[in-house]
Design a protein around this motif. Structure first.
Motif, mmCIF file in Angstrom:
data_model
loop_
_atom_site.group_PDB
_atom_site.id
_atom_site.type_symbol
_atom_site.label_atom_id
_atom_site.label_comp_id
_atom_site.label_asym_id
_atom_site.label_seq_id
_atom_site.Cartn_x
_atom_site.Cartn_y
_atom_site.Cartn_z
ATOM 1 N N THR A 86 0.833 -1.205 0.000
ATOM 2 C CA THR A 86 0.000 0.000 0.000
ATOM 3 C C THR A 86 0.867 1.255 0.000
ATOM 4 N N ILE A 87 1.907 1.234 0.825
ATOM 5 C CA ILE A 87 2.812 2.386 0.921
ATOM 6 C C ILE A 87 3.568 2.578 -0.394
ATOM 7 N N GLU A 88 3.997 1.460 -0.990
ATOM 8 C CA GLU A 88 4.748 1.528 -2.243
ATOM 9 C C GLU A 88 3.881 2.075 -3.374
ATOM 10 N N THR A 89 2.621 1.650 -3.418
ATOM 11 C CA THR A 89 1.693 2.175 -4.425
ATOM 12 C C THR A 89 1.516 3.678 -4.253
ATOM 13 N N GLN A 90 1.448 4.096 -2.999
ATOM 14 C CA GLN A 90 1.336 5.523 -2.693
ATOM 15 C C GLN A 90 2.558 6.288 -3.219
ATOM 16 N N LEU A 91 3.726 5.680 -3.058
ATOM 17 C CA LEU A 91 4.961 6.309 -3.533
ATOM 18 C C LEU A 91 4.974 6.423 -5.054
ATOM 19 N N TYR A 92 4.625 5.343 -5.749
ATOM 20 C CA TYR A 92 4.627 5.365 -7.216
ATOM 21 C C TYR A 92 3.614 6.378 -7.759
ATOM 22 N N ASN A 93 2.460 6.461 -7.119
ATOM 23 C CA ASN A 93 1.457 7.447 -7.540
ATOM 24 C C ASN A 93 1.964 8.869 -7.316
ATOM 25 N N ALA A 94 2.676 9.066 -6.200
ATOM 26 C CA ALA A 94 3.216 10.392 -5.886
ATOM 27 C C ALA A 94 4.302 10.786 -6.887
ATOM 28 N N VAL A 95 5.115 9.810 -7.308
ATOM 29 C CA VAL A 95 6.154 10.066 -8.312
ATOM 30 C C VAL A 95 5.522 10.528 -9.614
ATOM 31 N N GLN A 96 4.472 9.831 -10.024
ATOM 32 C CA GLN A 96 3.782 10.186 -11.262
ATOM 33 C C GLN A 96 3.124 11.560 -11.152
ATOM 34 N N ALA A 147 2.836 14.004 -0.606
ATOM 35 C CA ALA A 147 1.777 13.053 -0.959
ATOM 36 C C ALA A 147 1.940 11.701 -0.267
ATOM 37 N N ILE A 148 3.012 11.531 0.506
ATOM 38 C CA ILE A 148 3.263 10.257 1.187
ATOM 39 C C ILE A 148 2.967 10.400 2.670
ATOM 40 N N ASP A 149 2.369 9.369 3.230
ATOM 41 C CA ASP A 149 2.087 9.362 4.660
ATOM 42 C C ASP A 149 3.407 9.448 5.426
ATOM 43 N N ALA A 150 3.586 10.494 6.213
ATOM 44 C CA ALA A 150 4.844 10.721 6.926
ATOM 45 C C ALA A 150 5.186 9.582 7.879
ATOM 46 N N LYS A 151 4.161 8.864 8.382
ATOM 47 C CA LYS A 151 4.419 7.764 9.316
ATOM 48 C C LYS A 151 5.116 6.586 8.637
ATOM 49 N N ALA A 152 5.017 6.523 7.320
ATOM 50 C CA ALA A 152 5.639 5.419 6.585
ATOM 51 C C ALA A 152 7.079 5.722 6.198
ATOM 52 N N VAL A 153 7.504 6.970 6.390
ATOM 53 C CA VAL A 153 8.849 7.369 5.973
ATOM 54 C C VAL A 153 9.823 7.199 7.133
ATOM 55 N N GLN A 154 10.773 6.271 6.974
ATOM 56 C CA GLN A 154 11.815 6.096 7.993
ATOM 57 C C GLN A 154 12.816 7.234 7.929
ATOM 58 N N TYR A 155 13.334 7.472 6.726
ATOM 59 C CA TYR A 155 14.293 8.560 6.531
ATOM 60 C C TYR A 155 14.431 8.843 5.042
ATOM 61 N N THR A 156 14.948 10.009 4.735
ATOM 62 C CA THR A 156 15.362 10.342 3.371
ATOM 63 C C THR A 156 16.686 11.086 3.470
ATOM 64 N N ASN A 157 17.545 10.893 2.503
ATOM 65 C CA ASN A 157 18.784 11.672 2.456
ATOM 66 C C ASN A 157 19.289 11.769 1.025
ATOM 67 N N VAL A 158 20.242 12.627 0.825
ATOM 68 C CA VAL A 158 20.826 12.834 -0.497
ATOM 69 C C VAL A 158 22.040 11.922 -0.640
ATOM 70 N N GLU A 159 22.018 11.060 -1.641
ATOM 71 C CA GLU A 159 23.156 10.167 -1.890
ATOM 72 C C GLU A 159 24.269 10.896 -2.628
ATOM 73 N N SER A 160 23.895 11.597 -3.688
ATOM 74 C CA SER A 160 24.893 12.304 -4.499
ATOM 75 C C SER A 160 24.177 13.276 -5.423
ATOM 76 N N TYR A 161 24.953 14.083 -6.111
ATOM 77 C CA TYR A 161 24.370 14.974 -7.100
ATOM 78 C C TYR A 161 25.371 15.248 -8.210
ATOM 79 N N ASP A 162 24.845 15.780 -9.317
ATOM 80 C CA ASP A 162 25.682 15.963 -10.501
ATOM 81 C C ASP A 162 25.154 17.147 -11.308
ATOM 82 N N TYR A 163 25.864 17.447 -12.391
ATOM 83 C CA TYR A 163 25.464 18.530 -13.289
ATOM 84 C C TYR A 163 25.288 17.937 -14.680
ATOM 85 N N SER A 164 24.147 18.184 -15.309
ATOM 86 C CA SER A 164 23.790 17.501 -16.555
ATOM 87 C C SER A 164 24.716 17.830 -17.726
ATOM 88 N N LYS A 165 25.313 19.021 -17.724
ATOM 89 C CA LYS A 165 26.174 19.423 -18.842
ATOM 90 C C LYS A 165 27.646 19.426 -18.439
#
Length: 252
Positions: A86-96, A147-165
């Motif tokens: 259920t949580i994963e479906t919520q995530l995919y819908n939020a991505v879209q 759009a995601i239920d905050a109770k389902a989120v353990q954590y989020t963090n930034v792994e890395s970043y880049d520049y497209s050009k």
């Protein structure tokens, strides 16, 4: 008793062998002498060695985020478990809904690869999944997290970043660094009434810097509440610095 004469076959054969041996020895001595002569050749060309550099700072426009979601009990009631599907479906819908391409979201890890067996063994077992999300701006990410239920989120963090050009920019900076080296060599040579000839050596020195993002709250840890979680992140810019070491011939 017979003695070999000049016309005797053995005498002729011996003479031929001696002649070939002399030729071989002369050739060997000549080869050794030539090798030593070339090895002792000194480059007498006058040279000038300079370094040229070019740098630029760019703001990252590609961000890779890690999101961990976990099952939880609604209202702390063990009979009201919110399943990971259920949580994963919520995530995919939020991505879209956030306008993020679905291929930008991938699964990184599942806590307990055989979690179905764990669930049968322990009904209170809570499954967690980790995802990797690629976004081009944080606005779409914040919209997704809202759009995601905050109770389902353990954590989020930034792994890395880049520049497209980044690749065209690297090429541009290297060319500028090379031209800067040539310009420096020109005015230094002119000060001595000389001029710069052809480049003899070119060496690239890479000084790329990808600093880690700074979090205003250290980790982007989800709040266990009904409020949406929208962390603020300060990104240091990506600093690209290239140096080119060039050796030119110095001519009058």
């Amino acid at each position: 008793m017979e003695y070999a004469t000049n016309n005797h076959p053995f005498y002729k054969l011996n003479t031929q062998i001696q002649t070939h041996m002399k030729q071989f020895i002369i050739l060997a001595i000549f080869s050794i002498f030539t090798t030593q002569l070339f090895s002792q050749t000194v480059d007498t060309r006058r040279k000038i060695e300079v370094n040229g550099s070019s740098e630029m700072e760019v703001t990252p426009d590609i961000i890779y985020l890690s999101i961990s979601l976990k099952e939880y009990f609604k209202d702390n009631n063990s009979k009201k478990k919110v399943e990971i599907n259920t949580i994963e479906t919520q995530l995919y819908n939020a991505v879209q809904a956030a306008g993020i391409p679905k291929e930008n979201l991938t699964i990184n890890n599942i806590s307990g690869y055989n979690y179905q067996w764990e669930k049968k063994k322990n009904p209170d077992f809570l499954v967690a999944k980790q995802y990797r999300l690629k976004v081009t701006n944080l606005n779409s990410y914040n919209k997704l997290m809202d759009a995601i239920d905050a109770k389902a989120v353990q954590y989020t963090n930034v792994e890395s970043y880049d520049y497209s050009k980044i690749e065209p920019l690297k090429k541009e900076l290297k060319i500028k660094a090379l031209k800067a080296a040539k310009e420096k060599a020109d005015f230094l040579a002119a000060a001595l009434n000389n001029r710069v000839g052809e480049p003899l050596e070119i060496q690239e020195i890479n000084n790329e810097s990808y600093p880690q993002p700074i979090y205003r709250a250290n980790m982007m840890t989800a709040k266990v509440s009904d409020e949406a979680f929208s962390p603020e992140i300060d990104f240091k810019q990506i600093k690209l610095n290239y140096q080119m070491r060039v050796v030119f011939e110095l001519v009058k």
